[in-house]
Design a protein around this motif. Structure first.
Motif, PDB file in Angstrom:
ATOM      1  N   LYS A 162       0.832  -1.212   0.000  1.00 40.83           N
ATOM      2  CA  LYS A 162       0.000   0.000   0.000  1.00 40.83           C
ATOM      3  C   LYS A 162       0.863   1.257   0.000  1.00 40.83           C
ATOM      4  O   LYS A 162       0.567   2.232  -0.688  1.00 40.83           O
ATOM      5  CB  LYS A 162      -0.908  -0.002   1.231  1.00 40.83           C
ATOM      6  N   HIS A 163       1.928   1.223   0.769  1.00 36.13           N
ATOM      7  CA  HIS A 163       2.816   2.382   0.884  1.00 36.13           C
ATOM      8  C   HIS A 163       3.445   2.725  -0.461  1.00 36.13           C
ATOM      9  O   HIS A 163       3.509   3.893  -0.856  1.00 36.13           O
ATOM     10  CB  HIS A 163       3.892   2.075   1.922  1.00 36.13           C
ATOM     11  N   LEU A 164       3.887   1.702  -1.189  1.00 37.78           N
ATOM     12  CA  LEU A 164       4.534   1.931  -2.468  1.00 37.78           C
ATOM     13  C   LEU A 164       3.537   2.312  -3.561  1.00 37.78           C
ATOM     14  O   LEU A 164       3.922   2.893  -4.574  1.00 37.78           O
ATOM     15  CB  LEU A 164       5.319   0.687  -2.893  1.00 37.78           C
ATOM     16  N   ASN A 165       2.273   1.988  -3.346  1.00 39.84           N
ATOM     17  CA  ASN A 165       1.236   2.380  -4.298  1.00 39.84           C
ATOM     18  C   ASN A 165       0.543   3.672  -3.895  1.00 39.84           C
ATOM     19  O   ASN A 165      -0.435   4.071  -4.520  1.00 39.84           O
ATOM     20  CB  ASN A 165       0.193   1.261  -4.429  1.00 39.84           C
ATOM     21  N   ASP A 166       1.023   4.294  -2.829  1.00 41.43           N
ATOM     22  CA  ASP A 166       0.484   5.572  -2.357  1.00 41.43           C
ATOM     23  C   ASP A 166      -0.993   5.495  -1.983  1.00 41.43           C
ATOM     24  O   ASP A 166      -1.743   6.443  -2.165  1.00 41.43           O
ATOM     25  CB  ASP A 166       0.694   6.669  -3.405  1.00 41.43           C
ATOM     26  N   ASP A 167      -1.415   4.365  -1.483  1.00 47.91           N
ATOM     27  CA  ASP A 167      -2.793   4.210  -1.020  1.00 47.91           C
ATOM     28  C   ASP A 167      -2.838   4.317   0.500  1.00 47.91           C
ATOM     29  O   ASP A 167      -1.897   3.931   1.195  1.00 47.91           O
ATOM     30  CB  ASP A 167      -3.369   2.852  -1.447  1.00 47.91           C
ATOM     31  N   ASP A 168      -3.923   4.845   1.012  1.00 48.45           N
ATOM     32  CA  ASP A 168      -4.076   4.932   2.470  1.00 48.45           C
ATOM     33  C   ASP A 168      -4.364   3.553   3.045  1.00 48.45           C
ATOM     34  O   ASP A 168      -5.096   2.754   2.473  1.00 48.45           O
ATOM     35  CB  ASP A 168      -5.213   5.889   2.839  1.00 48.45           C
ATOM     36  N   THR A 169      -3.754   3.291   4.176  1.00 50.67           N
ATOM     37  CA  THR A 169      -3.963   2.021   4.866  1.00 50.67           C
ATOM     38  C   THR A 169      -4.793   2.271   6.116  1.00 50.67           C
ATOM     39  O   THR A 169      -4.459   3.111   6.925  1.00 50.67           O
ATOM     40  CB  THR A 169      -2.624   1.390   5.264  1.00 50.67           C
TER      41      THR A 169
END
Length: 287
Positions: free
Chosen positions: A131-138
């Motif tokens: 998620k971090h590398l895809n810039d999505d909120d977790t």
């Protein structure tokens, strides 16, 4: 990531996948084809330039610059593939380190509560890194029965690594593991952070703007001057020839652009979500 048979030649030749560069370049290819036809018409039919015209010698420039542009494109594609392959190696290392971490914890821990904690938290690191590398909120609801207590304004993978080490340190304080075991497990957590840093380096450091912009301009002006020299010898056949040359050169640049960031959602990017799911499956088998 696209699954395919590397030995199926006819599929490669006649199949147009939605990630194929032909679809992306089709509008500009049509425009270049029309441009080449107009230039060919003006030179051959309207201006009726003689065969001894200096314009015909433009092909000498193309022959000289063709070698240069080929070297630039080779460097461009090799650099992009190196980034893609390094990203794959980092996630391969994450898989192996998660397995090693799980194997060691499985042998050291006897309390089912502690084993359950790591059974959930080790796969959590891979999922949150994806998620971090895809810039999505977790969100906290990403993993069932696990309260991650993550502050979303901070570095998410670092917080998970901190929680893992805090748990290991608590095990040492409660005498459930020895000092030597603490050192061994600490190296495994450290390897997670090293992998995250290497992936961020790939994600946050694109090819220098000046190099990428120059190559695009080089391809554009190279192709735009082709009809002026080759209209004499090819006539209206200059249209498909110039369009094909542009397709080859621009496709190499597009492919390089796509794979230089291997952690996105493009067709040829790394299947990091699938890798994270495999890590979860393997960890649950081991602990």
């Amino acid at each position: 990531m696209i699954s395919y048979n590397t030995k199926d030649w006819f599929t490669f030749i006649f199949r147009f996948h939605k990630a194929d560069t032909f679809r992306t370049l089709m509008p500009i290819m049509l425009a270049i084809g029309a441009y080449s036809g107009i230039v060919g018409y003006l030179e051959v039919e309207y201006w009726k330039l003689a065969d001894n015209s200096y314009v015909k010698n433009i092909t000498i420039m193309h022959g000289m610059l063709g070698f240069v542009i080929s070297l630039l494109l080779v460097f461009r594609t090799n650099t992009a593939y190196d980034r893609w392959w390094e990203g794959r190696k980092m996630w391969g290392a994450l898989v192996n380190n998660s397995r090693n971490f799980s194997i060691k914890l499985s042998a050291m821990l006897h309390d089912e509560k502690d084993r359950k904690y790591f059974r959930k938290m080790i796969p959590s690191y891979a999922s949150i890194l994806h998620k971090h590398l895809n810039d999505d909120d977790t969100s906290k609801q990403l993993f069932e029965d696990v309260d991650l207590e993550i502050d979303h304004h901070k570095h998410k993978p670092n917080q998970v690594a901190k929680m893992l080490f805090q748990k290991i340190n608590d095990l040492y304080d409660s005498k459930k593991i020895t000092g030597d075991q603490l050192i061994i497990l600490n190296e495994e957590v450290k390897s997670f952070t090293d992998i995250c840093g290497a992936c961020e380096r790939i994600k946050n450091t694109p090819i220098p703007y000046s190099y990428s912009a120059f190559l695009k301009k080089f391809i554009f002006f190279y192709v735009m001057t082709l009809p002026f020299g080759y209209s004499f010898s090819l006539g209206y056949y200059v249209v498909p020839v110039v369009v094909f040359i542009f397709y080859v050169l621009a496709s190499l640049e597009l492919i390089a652009e796509e794979i230089e960031d291997p952690f996105g959602s493009d067709e040829n990017d790394l299947p990091t979500q699938k890798i994270a799911e495999n890590i979860k499956k393997h960890v649950e088998e081991l602990i």
